[in-house]
Scaffold this active site. Structure first.
Site, PDB file in Angstrom:
ATOM      1  N   HIS A  99       0.812  -1.229   0.000  1.00 20.07           N
ATOM      2  CA  HIS A  99       0.000   0.000   0.000  1.00 20.07           C
ATOM      3  C   HIS A  99       0.840   1.272   0.000  1.00 20.07           C
ATOM      4  O   HIS A  99       0.331   2.355  -0.303  1.00 20.07           O
ATOM      5  CB  HIS A  99      -1.003  -0.005   1.168  1.00 20.07           C
ATOM      6  CG  HIS A  99      -0.415   0.283   2.510  1.00 20.07           C
ATOM      7  ND1 HIS A  99      -0.097  -0.701   3.424  1.00 20.07           N
ATOM      8  CD2 HIS A  99      -0.085   1.444   3.120  1.00 20.07           C
ATOM      9  CE1 HIS A  99       0.375  -0.165   4.526  1.00 20.07           C
ATOM     10  NE2 HIS A  99       0.398   1.148   4.365  1.00 20.07           N
ATOM     11  N   ASP A 129       0.159  -7.690   1.487  1.00 16.24           N
ATOM     12  CA  ASP A 129       0.586  -6.293   1.581  1.00 16.24           C
ATOM     13  C   ASP A 129       2.110  -6.161   1.570  1.00 16.24           C
ATOM     14  O   ASP A 129       2.675  -5.340   2.282  1.00 16.24           O
ATOM     15  CB  ASP A 129       0.005  -5.625   2.837  1.00 16.24           C
ATOM     16  CG  ASP A 129       0.087  -4.099   2.760  1.00 16.24           C
ATOM     17  OD1 ASP A 129       0.183  -3.567   1.642  1.00 16.24           O
ATOM     18  OD2 ASP A 129       0.075  -3.456   3.818  1.00 16.24           O
ATOM     19  N   SER A 202       4.672   2.593   7.859  1.00 20.85           N
ATOM     20  CA  SER A 202       4.292   1.441   7.046  1.00 20.85           C
ATOM     21  C   SER A 202       5.447   0.982   6.165  1.00 20.85           C
ATOM     22  O   SER A 202       6.068   1.785   5.475  1.00 20.85           O
ATOM     23  CB  SER A 202       3.094   1.786   6.154  1.00 20.85           C
ATOM     24  OG  SER A 202       1.936   1.933   6.915  1.00 20.85           O
TER      25      SER A 202
END
Length: 459
Positions: A99, A129, A202
């Site tokens: 992402h 992911d 992230s």
């Protein structure tokens, strides 16, 4: 005083770990072309994650983050996003989250010495992911890779990343839980921690005290947009398997069983004759799938796969997804109250899910006042469209147990009290003979999706 000193002495010192590991942690920014009208009037920075922060901090952040320039000609602008990543090989392979780089036209990797390299996207895997990037270089600093399966709940872990764009921020905490399942994330047994993670972290690494990367920081649970004490990391065992497949094939293949499962709660365990709530209850077996070919049936409770216990139903997708298609496995199941072993071959997870047709208009009506429903038999065409050999569809829900457990007109009942329902007459007979004050299971198809529900009849 002496006890306080002992407690202080027992706390870990992260300084050496950070010094050694930081050079291999990178900041990742992306640029994506977008229509000018999508950003019209956005003269100032608008970051939803900053809502609710003190004005002074917000002004500082806005003043220090570069504004997005307008592209020449004024027809398009570039969107930027910030995330983190880490280098896993000296020749420039970098791991991050999917992402972080999704839909990017350009990916820039900034090293700890502030040098910038343009990255090539090797491959992505939205299901886990994970994304694998490649930058040109040699003798680049790399992280040490650890074994996420060796992690223990309660041990210290540390994250390095770029929350809100602040490069190489370090936060620490402990492992809160392992093997967590999150909604829509069936194939990743997440590591849960209380390490402070915020937007920008992230894709960054999660280290153990040995300085080894054991996970990729991926998600947080939040109601405010900021950290609330619940962080989730992708285990390195999963991430490296994905990275190896992306490097070799450019895509990821996963094992697939071809079943719809559900959790076994206390009432279901009682109705299926289990000693305790455990395992994965098979609510649906997909036609021509690996499970169907291997003899798995609706109502089977899967207790183990290749000797690995299934405690929660979510354990099964984790184990199956990690297997290569074509692998032979042994399942230990409970069927009709007796244990049974099945041998079958794992298939390949399809790209897209398959939906079953909805139940159509019913035929001749019958009723069963004991449950408070009127049911009708499925036509041959309806049975074929739903891949059923029997079953009845609810035409009306009256006052009674059926209404209390949430049954609706259009629901298809295929099993009642562990017995297959092949006609309205069978349904009425089984319903009439249901025991009192004991958990009874019913298998229901609603909009093509099957599940078992339980209820008790008081009289």
């Amino acid at each position: 005083m002496g006890q306080a000193l002992v407690a202080q002495a027992s706390l870990p010192d992260f300084t050496e770990l950070v010094e050694q590991a930081s050079p291999a942690v990178v900041n990742i920014s992306t640029r994506q072309k977008m229509p000018d009208r999508a950003v019209a009037g956005s003269g100032s920075l608008n970051v939803p994650d900053l809502e609710g922060l003190p004005p002074m901090f917000r002004e500082f952040f806005e003043r220090n983050v570069p504004q997005v320039p307008r592209a020449p000609g004024g027809g398009r602008r570039e969107a930027q996003s910030l995330g983190s990543g880490f280098i896993i090989s000296a020749d420039g392979y970098v791991l991050t989250n999917n992402h972080v780089i999704a839909d990017a036209d350009e990916i820039i990797v900034r090293l700890s010495d502030r040098s910038e390299l343009e990255a090539k996207l090797i491959g992505t895997d939205p299901r886990s992911d994970v994304a694998l990037l490649k930058v040109e270089g040699s003798d680049l600093p790399i992280v040490n890779l650890g074994k996420s399966e060796d992690l223990k709940v309660g041990e210290w872990v540390l994250a390095i990343g770029s929350p809100f764009g602040f490069d190489h921020s370090v936060t620490a905490g402990i492992v809160s839980a392992k093997g967590r399942s999150l909604p829509n994330e069936s194939y990743v047994p997440f590591i849960q921690t209380d390490v402070a993670i915020n937007p920008g972290n992230s894709g960054g690494p999660l280290f153990n005290l040995a300085g080894e990367v054991v996970g990729i920081n991926s998600q947080i649970f939040t109601r405010s947009g900021g950290f609330m004490g619940l962080s989730f990391a992708i285990p390195m065992s999963v991430a490296m398997d994905v990275a190896d497949q992306l490097k070799a094939e450019g895509k990821v293949s996963r094992g697939w069983l071809g079943v719809v499962i559900q959790e076994v709660n206390k009432d279901l365990a009682e109705s299926f004759g289990l000693e305790k709530p455990a395992g994965a209850l098979v609510a649906q077996v997909l036609e021509d799938g690996p499970a169907a070919k291997g003899g798995l049936q609706v109502g089977d409770v899967i207790l183990s796969l290749n000797g690995k216990s299934i405690i929660m139903s979510a354990d099964l997708p984790h184990l199956v997804g990690a297997l290569k298609p074509g692998t032979s496995v042994e399942l230990n199941v409970v069927r009709d109250g007796a244990r049974k072993k099945l041998q079958l071959k794992i298939g390949a997870l399809p790209e897209d899910g398959e939906a079953l047709a909805n139940a159509a208009t019913p035929g001749v009506e019958r009723s069963s006042n004991r449950l408070g429903v009127k049911v009708v038999e499925l036509s041959a065409e309806q049975q074929k469209s739903l891949d059923l050999k029997g079953g009845v569809v609810i035409s009306e829900v009256q006052d009674g147990p059926a209404a209390l457990i949430g049954l609706r007109p259009g629901d298809v009942i295929t099993h009642l009290n562990n017995q297959a329902i092949n006609s309205a007459k069978t349904f009425a007979e089984v319903a009439q003979a249901l025991p009192k004050n004991r958990s009874v299971s019913m298998r229901v198809l609603r909009q093509g999706r099957a599940s078992f529900i339980t209820f008790k009849l008081a009289d």
